[in-house]
Scaffold this motif. Structure first.
Motif, PDB file in Angstrom:
ATOM      1  N   CYS A 143      15.311  47.249  45.108  1.00  0.00           N
ATOM      2  CA  CYS A 143      14.526  46.760  43.970  1.00  0.00           C
ATOM      3  C   CYS A 143      13.157  46.298  44.448  1.00  0.00           C
ATOM      4  O   CYS A 143      13.037  45.654  45.493  1.00  0.00           O
ATOM      5  CB  CYS A 143      15.228  45.579  43.308  1.00  0.00           C
ATOM      6  N   GLN A 153      17.827  41.571  38.953  1.00  0.00           N
ATOM      7  CA  GLN A 153      18.116  42.345  40.152  1.00  0.00           C
ATOM      8  C   GLN A 153      18.925  41.524  41.142  1.00  0.00           C
ATOM      9  O   GLN A 153      18.893  40.289  41.127  1.00  0.00           O
ATOM     10  CB  GLN A 153      16.828  42.870  40.778  1.00  0.00           C
ATOM     11  N   TRP A 179      17.431  46.522  37.114  1.00  0.00           N
ATOM     12  CA  TRP A 179      16.850  47.329  36.025  1.00  0.00           C
ATOM     13  C   TRP A 179      15.419  46.906  35.777  1.00  0.00           C
ATOM     14  O   TRP A 179      15.057  45.738  35.953  1.00  0.00           O
ATOM     15  CB  TRP A 179      17.654  47.158  34.736  1.00  0.00           C
ATOM     16  N   HIS A 180      14.635  47.876  35.310  1.00  0.00           N
ATOM     17  CA  HIS A 180      13.212  47.651  35.051  1.00  0.00           C
ATOM     18  C   HIS A 180      12.910  48.077  33.611  1.00  0.00           C
ATOM     19  O   HIS A 180      12.417  49.172  33.361  1.00  0.00           O
ATOM     20  CB  HIS A 180      12.381  48.470  36.030  1.00  0.00           C
ATOM     21  N   CYS A 233      13.486  52.143  30.314  1.00  0.00           N
ATOM     22  CA  CYS A 233      14.185  51.190  31.174  1.00  0.00           C
ATOM     23  C   CYS A 233      14.884  51.982  32.259  1.00  0.00           C
ATOM     24  O   CYS A 233      15.821  52.731  31.975  1.00  0.00           O
ATOM     25  CB  CYS A 233      15.189  50.362  30.368  1.00  0.00           C
ATOM     26  N   ARG A 241      17.202  56.977  32.968  1.00  0.00           N
ATOM     27  CA  ARG A 241      16.556  55.850  32.311  1.00  0.00           C
ATOM     28  C   ARG A 241      16.874  55.857  30.818  1.00  0.00           C
ATOM     29  O   ARG A 241      17.162  56.906  30.231  1.00  0.00           O
ATOM     30  CB  ARG A 241      15.045  55.880  32.538  1.00  0.00           C
ATOM     31  N   TRP A 293      10.797  48.125  30.180  1.00  0.00           N
ATOM     32  CA  TRP A 293       9.431  47.922  29.688  1.00  0.00           C
ATOM     33  C   TRP A 293       9.521  47.596  28.191  1.00  0.00           C
ATOM     34  O   TRP A 293       9.496  48.495  27.346  1.00  0.00           O
ATOM     35  CB  TRP A 293       8.593  49.176  29.882  1.00  0.00           C
ATOM     36  N   GLU A 349      13.130  41.906  34.656  1.00  0.00           N
ATOM     37  CA  GLU A 349      13.902  42.782  35.527  1.00  0.00           C
ATOM     38  C   GLU A 349      14.981  42.023  36.307  1.00  0.00           C
ATOM     39  O   GLU A 349      14.712  41.458  37.367  1.00  0.00           O
ATOM     40  CB  GLU A 349      12.961  43.464  36.516  1.00  0.00           C
ATOM     41  N   CYS A 402       7.853  43.231  31.207  1.00  0.00           N
ATOM     42  CA  CYS A 402       9.030  43.669  31.950  1.00  0.00           C
ATOM     43  C   CYS A 402       9.811  42.458  32.426  1.00  0.00           C
ATOM     44  O   CYS A 402       9.230  41.548  33.039  1.00  0.00           O
ATOM     45  CB  CYS A 402       8.624  44.524  33.146  1.00  0.00           C
ATOM     46  N   HIS A 446      10.958  50.355  44.211  1.00  0.00           N
ATOM     47  CA  HIS A 446      11.899  50.609  43.109  1.00  0.00           C
ATOM     48  C   HIS A 446      13.008  51.622  43.406  1.00  0.00           C
ATOM     49  O   HIS A 446      13.669  52.098  42.480  1.00  0.00           O
ATOM     50  CB  HIS A 446      11.151  51.050  41.845  1.00  0.00           C
TER      51      HIS A 446
END
Length: 271
Positions: free
Chosen positions: A58, A239, A149-150, A51, A31, A152, A237, A235, A85
């Motif tokens: 996902c 995907q 991707w996630h 991240c 991350r 924050w 994200e 967030c 996730h």
């Protein structure tokens, strides 16, 4: 700013370009633990935040179960009653290469994921943008997968005004009471959100911290999840498919067709 040993999974890798700095933690799910612009941290801090990559799926898998043809697979319920996730964020990755502005990392898919394969994540930093790439490949059996991707992003930057999110999705995936999309597409509704949106021409979303910074997330991905139910962060994200997509919209990884996706975080200061 440079790197750690090319074979290590335990040391942080730091990249720098202009006044932008990125720190990647390969030992903690590869991350991004820090993204700083002009000395200001843009990501929520903490070992679960930053991240992280979502791979090989996902969002949520309904009740942790997905099917590949007639075969049923069960993933651990790490967000009961669902699996969420992927496994990549809980895995130590290996640093394949790193220099001042670019780095690549890999890990081999393993249990509880039922298929063999390799995942690669790369980062490329310039003075005004960070480009991330994920790839999943197999040398044996084909299998369904997703990547994304996630990040924050901090809702406020050091006491400034709250960030404002601007994006124009074509639809919203209707969310059931179990947080799984129902399969219906509806007109986008006001937040707060823990919801998936369709952007068939590619993800384009802008976060503006008034008077401080504007950051745009772009990707050719057709889906973006926005999660802003926590006070500390927003967030955004990108995907390759919607939540529960291993069952409803799987991308098949084959020996001749890997799954590849890129996303870019680009920033600029107000004039």
């Amino acid at each position: 700013m440079t790197n750690s040993s090319s074979s290590s999974s335990g040391q942080h890798v730091r990249l720098g370009a202009g006044d932008a700095e990125v720190t990647v933690d390969p030992g903690n799910g590869c991350r991004i633990s820090s993204l700083r612009v002009g000395g200001t941290e843009l990501l929520r801090q903490g070992e679960r935040y930053g991240c992280f990559p979502m791979v090989p799926w996902c969002g949520r898998i309904a009740e942790g179960v997905f099917r590949d043809g007639a075969t049923e697979h069960r993933m651990p319920l790490n967000a009961p009653p669902h699996a969420i996730h992927g496994t990549g964020r809980d895995t130590a990755w290996r640093t394949a290469r790193a220099d001042a502005t670019e780095a690549s990392f890999v890990y081999d898919l393993a249990e509880p994921w039922p298929y063999s394969g390799r995942v690669t994540q790369t980062f490329e930093l310039t003075e005004d943008a960070l480009t991330l790439r994920l790839g999943v490949e197999t040398y044996a059996d084909s299998f369904p997968a997703q990547v994304g991707w996630h990040p924050w992003f901090r809702r406020t930057l050091d006491g400034g005004e709250e960030a404002v999110l601007d994006f124009a999705p074509a639809w919203q995936e209707e969310r059931g009471a179990d947080h799984i999309p129902t399969g219906r597409r509806i007109d986008p509704r006001p937040g707060p959100w823990d919801d998936c949106f369709g952007m068939p021409d590619g993800v384009a979303a802008t976060l503006t911290w008034p008077g401080r910074l504007e950051l745009t997330v772009t990707s050719r991905a057709r889906w973006v999840v926005v999660y802003d139910e926590q006070e500390a962060a927003i967030c955004v994200e990108p995907q390759s498919g919607p939540p529960n997509g291993l069952n409803t919209a799987p991308h098949l990884v084959t020996p001749i067709e890997p799954l590849e996706l890129a996303a870019t975080f680009a920033w600029r200061r107000p004039v």
